[in-house]
Enzyme design. Sequence first.
Site, short mmCIF file in Angstrom:
data_model
loop_
_atom_site.label_atom_id
_atom_site.label_comp_id
_atom_site.label_asym_id
_atom_site.label_seq_id
_atom_site.Cartn_x
_atom_site.Cartn_y
_atom_site.Cartn_z
N HIS A 1 -1.09 -3.87 3.11
CA HIS A 1 0.30 -4.29 2.88
C HIS A 1 0.48 -4.84 1.45
O HIS A 1 0.93 -5.97 1.26
CB HIS A 1 0.74 -5.33 3.92
CG HIS A 1 2.23 -5.39 4.08
ND1 HIS A 1 2.86 -5.54 5.29
CD2 HIS A 1 3.23 -5.33 3.17
CE1 HIS A 1 4.17 -5.57 5.12
NE2 HIS A 1 4.42 -5.45 3.82
N ARG B 1 7.33 0.23 7.36
CA ARG B 1 6.78 -0.62 8.41
C ARG B 1 5.99 0.26 9.37
O ARG B 1 6.38 1.40 9.66
CB ARG B 1 7.88 -1.35 9.18
CG ARG B 1 8.48 -2.53 8.46
CD ARG B 1 7.47 -3.68 8.26
NE ARG B 1 8.03 -4.82 7.56
CZ ARG B 1 7.93 -5.04 6.26
NH1 ARG B 1 7.31 -4.19 5.48
NH2 ARG B 1 8.44 -6.14 5.71
C1 OXD Z 1 7.78 -6.06 2.42
C2 OXD Z 1 7.60 -6.13 0.96
O1 OXD Z 1 8.80 -6.52 2.93
O2 OXD Z 1 6.46 -5.86 0.51
O3 OXD Z 1 6.88 -5.55 3.07
O4 OXD Z 1 8.54 -6.42 0.26
#
Ligand code: OXD
Length: 310
Positions: free
Chosen positions: A273, A225
């Site tokens: 992401h 994160r």
């Molecule tokens: C997250 C995932 O929680 O990609 O970011 O699983």
Amino acid sequence: MALLVSLTDTDIQPWVEVFESELSNMDIRIYPDVGDASEIEYVAAWQHPFGEYKKYSNLKAILSLGAGVDHITKDPELPSDVPIVRMADDSLTNDMCLYALHWVLHFHSDYYRYVKQQVKKQWLPQDFVAPRNRTIGIMGLGNIGKQIAESLARQGFYVVGWGANEKPATRNIEYFYGKEQMSAFLNKSEILINVLPLTEATTNLVTECELCQLPKGAFVINMGRGSIINENDLLSLLNNSHISAAVLDVFDVEPLPVDDPLWSHPNVTITPHIAGQSDGKTAAMFMVENIRRIENGEPPFPLYDVSRGY
Ligand code: OXD
């Protein structure tokens, strides 16, 4: 009874196909077509808008598309008594292992240098370093971190891991834990990979002080994160070359604002992401199995634990 599918930035078709064929007694609704909110018993969620969950008065569980659930728990109006189920489908874990391996090789095998050399038409082989002479540090030794560590160890890298709590030693991986052992871990990590979940304890855990303890010229891969590794501190250590380069998949604010200096830093690679993408079919089945467990009065797995924060 109804399952609400609210999976932002996701191709929902394979998910909906699985839900419709496996949960034939359930009405499958796709956000924002919620219908009668009191009929929603389950939400399959990725970044479902804040303030919505509280409207579903008969909610039995929230099923997260991601391994991380901060996209749910940060909702200031989240009902406190609804179980949250994390994603632990093998396809997601495997994808994260591949992402880590890709970027480890990018740095370890000097591909990042060859990209720059090509711009200058420069034919210049770099020195070979054997994987056993390269130490990769993994922060976060839950299921995902452990599998990344093991997959890199299988490729011959020297792997060290750090987590909040002690872990039994394994043959391939040297473990460090707790604040007291963090410096020893950082001192060794030539390529640092963060896969920690975001909790109160991990927020802003890695600042200038920690980044300075990495060996000079280290690389950083953040796939946990954004708010765990301080972005401004990372930028200043990139600027003074203590850190050679970084790959960032997660950010304090997502999507990363267009005026953020990280976008244009020559030694930063940004991915949106995507480090852990799930195969829609198997991940939807993972949710179906958890819904069946709940309907049978069994506990779903893995359940978010408020006290641990993940
Ligand atoms: C997250 C995932 O929680 O990609 O970011 O699983």
